[in-house]
Design a protein around this motif. Structure first.
Motif, mmCIF file in Angstrom:
data_model
loop_
_atom_site.group_PDB
_atom_site.id
_atom_site.type_symbol
_atom_site.label_atom_id
_atom_site.label_comp_id
_atom_site.label_asym_id
_atom_site.label_seq_id
_atom_site.Cartn_x
_atom_site.Cartn_y
_atom_site.Cartn_z
ATOM 1 N N LEU A 1 0.841 -1.194 0.000
ATOM 2 C CA LEU A 1 0.000 0.000 0.000
ATOM 3 C C LEU A 1 0.878 1.248 0.000
ATOM 4 O O LEU A 1 1.854 1.336 0.746
ATOM 5 C CB LEU A 1 -0.910 -0.014 1.224
ATOM 6 N N GLN A 2 0.521 2.210 -0.816
ATOM 7 C CA GLN A 2 1.263 3.465 -0.881
ATOM 8 C C GLN A 2 0.619 4.499 0.048
ATOM 9 O O GLN A 2 -0.608 4.544 0.182
ATOM 10 C CB GLN A 2 1.284 3.997 -2.303
ATOM 11 N N PRO A 3 1.415 5.334 0.699
ATOM 12 C CA PRO A 3 0.834 6.350 1.588
ATOM 13 C C PRO A 3 -0.053 7.319 0.817
ATOM 14 O O PRO A 3 0.230 7.687 -0.331
ATOM 15 C CB PRO A 3 2.065 7.067 2.163
ATOM 16 N N ALA A 4 -1.134 7.725 1.469
ATOM 17 C CA ALA A 4 -1.963 8.782 0.898
ATOM 18 C C ALA A 4 -1.273 10.122 1.013
ATOM 19 O O ALA A 4 -1.520 11.036 0.214
ATOM 20 C CB ALA A 4 -3.314 8.822 1.616
ATOM 21 N N GLN A 5 -0.372 10.228 2.007
ATOM 22 C CA GLN A 5 0.349 11.481 2.234
ATOM 23 C C GLN A 5 1.605 11.183 3.031
ATOM 24 O O GLN A 5 1.609 10.300 3.904
ATOM 25 C CB GLN A 5 -0.542 12.475 2.992
ATOM 26 N N SER A 6 2.683 11.901 2.762
ATOM 27 C CA SER A 6 3.921 11.782 3.523
ATOM 28 C C SER A 6 4.438 13.175 3.824
ATOM 29 O O SER A 6 4.631 13.984 2.906
ATOM 30 C CB SER A 6 4.979 10.989 2.746
ATOM 31 N N ILE B 1 1.138 8.610 6.049
ATOM 32 C CA ILE B 1 -0.273 8.480 6.398
ATOM 33 C C ILE B 1 -0.966 7.605 5.365
ATOM 34 O O ILE B 1 -0.862 7.849 4.152
ATOM 35 C CB ILE B 1 -0.952 9.858 6.474
ATOM 36 N N TYR B 2 -1.661 6.579 5.848
ATOM 37 C CA TYR B 2 -2.361 5.642 4.984
ATOM 38 C C TYR B 2 -3.859 5.685 5.285
ATOM 39 O O TYR B 2 -4.287 6.064 6.384
ATOM 40 C CB TYR B 2 -1.876 4.203 5.224
ATOM 41 N N LYS B 3 -4.642 5.252 4.310
ATOM 42 C CA LYS B 3 -6.076 5.089 4.492
ATOM 43 C C LYS B 3 -6.463 3.685 4.048
ATOM 44 O O LYS B 3 -6.008 3.197 3.014
ATOM 45 C CB LYS B 3 -6.854 6.129 3.683
ATOM 46 N N MET B 4 -7.314 3.036 4.850
ATOM 47 C CA MET B 4 -7.733 1.686 4.521
ATOM 48 C C MET B 4 -9.168 1.481 4.997
ATOM 49 O O MET B 4 -9.546 1.968 6.067
ATOM 50 C CB MET B 4 -6.804 0.644 5.157
ATOM 51 N N VAL B 5 -9.937 0.742 4.212
ATOM 52 C CA VAL B 5 -11.339 0.482 4.524
ATOM 53 C C VAL B 5 -11.496 -0.970 4.949
ATOM 54 O O VAL B 5 -10.948 -1.882 4.311
ATOM 55 C CB VAL B 5 -12.232 0.785 3.307
ATOM 56 N N ILE B 6 -12.232 -1.189 6.023
ATOM 57 C CA ILE B 6 -12.607 -2.534 6.462
ATOM 58 C C ILE B 6 -13.954 -2.844 5.831
ATOM 59 O O ILE B 6 -14.941 -2.148 6.094
ATOM 60 C CB ILE B 6 -12.713 -2.607 7.995
ATOM 61 N N LYS B 7 -13.991 -3.865 4.978
ATOM 62 C CA LYS B 7 -15.224 -4.078 4.229
ATOM 63 C C LYS B 7 -15.358 -5.534 3.795
ATOM 64 O O LYS B 7 -14.359 -6.270 3.683
ATOM 65 C CB LYS B 7 -15.253 -3.182 2.991
ATOM 66 N N VAL C 1 4.126 5.915 11.239
ATOM 67 C CA VAL C 1 3.031 5.600 10.326
ATOM 68 C C VAL C 1 1.720 5.885 11.045
ATOM 69 O O VAL C 1 1.547 5.539 12.217
ATOM 70 C CB VAL C 1 3.082 4.122 9.875
ATOM 71 N N LYS C 2 0.812 6.523 10.344
ATOM 72 C CA LYS C 2 -0.550 6.716 10.838
ATOM 73 C C LYS C 2 -1.500 6.116 9.804
ATOM 74 O O LYS C 2 -1.341 6.350 8.607
ATOM 75 C CB LYS C 2 -0.873 8.195 11.063
ATOM 76 N N ILE C 3 -2.466 5.320 10.280
ATOM 77 C CA ILE C 3 -3.417 4.670 9.378
ATOM 78 C C ILE C 3 -4.831 5.002 9.828
ATOM 79 O O ILE C 3 -5.179 4.794 10.987
ATOM 80 C CB ILE C 3 -3.225 3.144 9.330
#
Length: 485
Positions: A68-73, A79-85, A119-121
């Protein structure tokens, strides 16, 4: 008296007969006795209810989970974003399997972190039930540890903060919402979290495309390709490698680093390459002091190990099979020549010195089988989130005597949050080969005991320790420690 009809997922044996326990469960925040949902039930199943998928061995390529690539650095933080689905994926060829996921894939995307870089997710929960995330092996603040009672409600999101103030290691993330952790992880809520550090890079171990994480786990399927959860775990006889059944993986004739994870709820792998040598280089907490040549790897639930395999010893066209005992799991196909500037040094990383431990504690895992339903216990008591079992001063070192206190023949694994430890001895004798290095999870078979030593640094707050046979922790085999100033 123990009611055999109440035993449906612990995988115990008594007097040679298989006992299959499960129990009524309660959702987070609900009143005791309120059913979790209609899927949780009691019943007697004495034989496998699933089918063995008809699969042509080694016809599907093993995928490598995407990074996964960071949404922002910015400012030293990724900083990453991930969905539980929920999702549907192809595990059995030609069939769609309903699963629960991080990011929509059955093996969640890999997070590739750097030691010393935060890292922040942000996890958003699109399930219809609470969920959370535990970074298994991570040294993280209590609010980001994925405490079993600390959940993300449906439709909500939560930020997890991972400082990565630890050395390079193969970690993994998985659900830990109490009473649901066993089913959530079994249905797919798991992924790799790899920490790299500069000292490893200087060792010139295989990297990039030649550094491959492999998640191994067991499963049971119905005739439509659905995962069967409510059955005896011994019936989970279909082994997956990165979410595929008996896949192949093409390799070049050079050295590879494989990061092996046992993500099964309750299973012990005995892995071999048909007698071929593997160089073991790391355990749960990172590199060993030196490579160890082995022909078999014992890997209990939630344990990790890393190996280097040198395929340059095999001609192009040769095939090597990774077995679990005598059962084929994965085939490596040597398909091409390749340059290799990697190295396997004689010295890797020394273990930290063991300071004097002024405190010793006892931890006994067992079941209470006196009532209608089995209850998991640690030191004779089931998990109570309102109770602190051990208070530990930050920065101190302790020795814990961990034992399997059950009177039935049943395995456990022991996992400690926050701190990694070293195994001092097992059953009064030397540690086993699988105990070497820094550990956060160890196998505790029937009648087994071991002494471990850990230093509790970093953070103040409450963390849990428990059996990592997740069906066991979900019905109470878990306790809570509080790190105090």
């Amino acid at each position: 008296m123990l009611n055999r009809r109440r035993l449906l997922a612990l995988g115990a044996t008594m007097g040679g007969a298989m006992l299959l326990p499960f129990t009524k469960l309660t959702p987070v925040g609900a009143k005791e006795g309120e059913p979790l949902h209609q899927g949780y039930h009691l019943g007697a199943r004495t034989a496998a209810t699933g089918v063995r998928p008809a699969v042509t061995p080694f016809s599907v390529r093993m995928p490598v989970p995407p990074v996964l690539q960071p949404a922002q650095s910015a400012y030293g933080t990724d900083i990453y974003k991930m969905v539980i689905k929920p999702a549907e994926v192809e595990i059995v060829p030609g069939l769609r399997t309903p699963v629960l996921t991080y990011g929509g894939s059955f093996v969640g995307p890999t997070i590739r972190a750097k030691s010393g870089r935060a890292v922040k997710i942000v996890y958003g929960n699109r399930l219809d039930m609470p969920a959370n995330v535990h970074l298994h092996g991570g040294h993280v603040p209590p609010g980001s540890d994925g405490h079993p009672m600390d959940v993300i409600q449906p439709g909500e999101a939560r930020l997890y903060d991972y400082p990565n103030t630890q050395q390079g290691a193969t970690l993994w993330y998985h659900d830990h919402s109490h009473h649901m952790e066993a089913e959530h992880v079994y249905r797919g809520m798991h992924g790799f979290y790899l920490i790299d550090d500069d000292s490893e890079r200087s060792l010139r171990l295989p990297q990039g495309a030649y550094d491959v994480p492999i998640m191994l786990r067991d499963s049971e399927f119905d005739e439509t390709g659905g995962l069967i959860f409510f059955d005896d775990p011994a019936n989970r006889t279909t082994i997956l490698a990165n979410g595929k059944i008996q896949p192949y993986f093409p390799v070049a004739a050079r050295k590879y680093r494989f990061r092996l994870l046992n993500a099964s709820n309750e299973h012990v792998f005995r892995l071999n390459l048909g007698g071929q040598e593997m160089m073991k280089i790391a355990s749960d907490g990172g590199l060993l002091p030196a490579p160890v040549p082995v022909t078999e790897l014992v890997l209990a639930s939630a344990e990790r190990t890393e190996i280097v395999v040198d395929f340059s010893r095999h001609p192009v066209g040769e095939q090597l099979i990774l077995f679990n005992g005598s059962d084929p799991v994965l085939r490596f196909d040597v398909t091409r020549e390749a340059a290799d500037d990697s190295w396997l040094p004689d010295v890797l990383r020394p273990l930290p010195a063991l300071p004097v431990a002024p405190v010793e504690r006892e931890v006994a895992m067992s079941f209470d089988l006196s009532g209608t339903d089995p209850v998991g216990l640690v030191n004779g008591r089931p998990f109570d989130p309102g109770r602190v079992d051990f208070q530990i001063r930050r920065g101190t070192t302790e020795i814990w005597h961990v034992r399997n206190a059950d009177t039935i023949t049943i395995d456990h694994t022991f996992h400690m949050h926050l701190a990694q430890f070293q195994v001092l001895d097992r059953n009064g004798g030397p540690p086993l080969p699988q105990d070497a290095g820094l550990k956060d999870t160890v196998h505790v078979p029937p009648g087994g005991s071991l002494r471990i030593q850990a230093t509790f640094g970093d953070y103040l707050g409450r963390y849990v320790y428990h059996c990592h046979y997740l069906e066991h922790s979900s019905i109470g085999m878990m306790a809570q420690m509080e790190i105090i100033a």
